[in-house]
Design a protein around this motif. Sequence first.
Motif, PDB file in Angstrom:
ATOM      1  N   CYS A  81       0.878  -1.157   0.057  1.00 28.68           N
ATOM      2  CA  CYS A  81      -0.084   0.109   0.042  1.00 28.68           C
ATOM      3  C   CYS A  81       1.049   1.071   0.161  1.00 28.68           C
ATOM      4  CB  CYS A  81      -0.993  -0.145   1.390  1.00 28.68           C
ATOM      5  SG  CYS A  81      -1.736   1.422   1.454  1.00 28.68           S
TER       6      CYS A  81
ATOM      7  N   ASN B 154       0.214   4.047   0.786  1.00 22.86           N
ATOM      8  CA  ASN B 154       0.006   4.706   1.972  1.00 22.86           C
ATOM      9  C   ASN B 154       0.669   4.433   3.697  1.00 22.86           C
ATOM     10  OD1 ASN B 154      -1.062   7.005   3.549  1.00 22.86           O
ATOM     11  ND2 ASN B 154      -2.569   5.649   4.281  1.00 22.86           N
ATOM     12  N   CYS B 155       0.391   2.996   3.727  1.00 29.27           N
ATOM     13  CA  CYS B 155       0.688   2.666   4.994  1.00 29.27           C
ATOM     14  C   CYS B 155       1.928   1.626   4.894  1.00 29.27           C
ATOM     15  CB  CYS B 155      -0.237   1.720   5.955  1.00 29.27           C
ATOM     16  SG  CYS B 155      -1.131   0.292   4.814  1.00 29.27           S
TER      17      CYS B 155
ATOM     18  N   CYS C 233      -7.509   0.227   1.425  1.00 30.84           N
ATOM     19  CA  CYS C 233      -6.799  -0.548   1.794  1.00 30.84           C
ATOM     20  C   CYS C 233      -7.021  -1.241   2.864  1.00 30.84           C
ATOM     21  CB  CYS C 233      -5.266   0.199   2.223  1.00 30.84           C
ATOM     22  SG  CYS C 233      -4.168  -0.516   3.313  1.00 30.84           S
TER      23      CYS C 233
ATOM     24  N   CYS D 250      -5.078   0.273   6.389  1.00 31.28           N
ATOM     25  CA  CYS D 250      -5.467   1.583   6.646  1.00 31.28           C
ATOM     26  C   CYS D 250      -6.406   2.321   6.286  1.00 31.28           C
ATOM     27  CB  CYS D 250      -4.060   2.381   6.253  1.00 31.28           C
ATOM     28  SG  CYS D 250      -3.768   2.580   4.580  1.00 31.28           S
TER      29      CYS D 250
HETATM   30 ZN   LIG Z   1      -2.765   0.843   3.588  1.00 37.31          ZN
END
Ligand SMILES: [Zn+2]
Length: 248
Positions: free
Chosen positions: A25, A27-28, A50, A53
């Motif tokens: 991911c 983002n996380c 996701c 997150c």
């Molecule tokens: Zn994520």
Amino acid sequence: MGSFLNVCIYRIPRNESLLFPQSHCPNCQNPIKIWDNIPLLSYLILKGRCRVCKNKISIIYPFTELLTGILYFALFIKFGLSLRFFLSIFFVSSLIIIGFIDLKHKIIPNRLIIPLIIASFIFLILLFLGKKSGVLPLVGNQKPVYSIYGFLAAGGFLLIIAMIKEGGMGGGDIKLAGFMGIFLGFYVGIALFIGFIVGGITGIFLIILNKKTRKDLIPFGPYLCFGSLISIFWGQKILELYLRTTGL
Ligand SMILES: [Zn+2]
């Protein structure tokens, strides 16, 4: 393949390896589990977020997967299980990667387009040596030498525009046009024409809607890719229609 093209679209402009690490991911950074990585289906099951997150996953990913599936299927219908089919898969996959990277990053990276052009010339040589040189260009019954003509003419044409109108055309666009010429032969003219028309109309609309000013860079690569796709499937029909309406 659509998932793999997504990986290429995401990683090539970031100079990351295509093989390692596994998908994560953005983002996380959590790795994406295999059962959360099923094309289209996982996006629907996870409702576009996701699992860890809950960050939104761009709609571009399932869109690319769907587009790849539809185009591959259409190519199979057109060419059957033939050498042309596999070469068209290579060409169309390249167009998808280039189009989306240019759309997002406004660049066609050299480390992408140059190897693609070199690979295409290797295909040409192999086809010639294997006495199968009628396979390229992909559209109609063109002599193999039209791949070279298409490469030189389309690349040269955009090079001239780039020299006349400063900032109008990038080096990436010039190389992309040459690449298209190898696979389309003289039908690359139709691809360029459609690209210019659709790109021009979109540009005018964006300026009218105040989304862009005339100074903003509007990437041209996606329109060239779009024109190429149209030419593969309908290039011959468009040419016939043109010749009939102009009475040539
Ligand atoms: Zn994520």
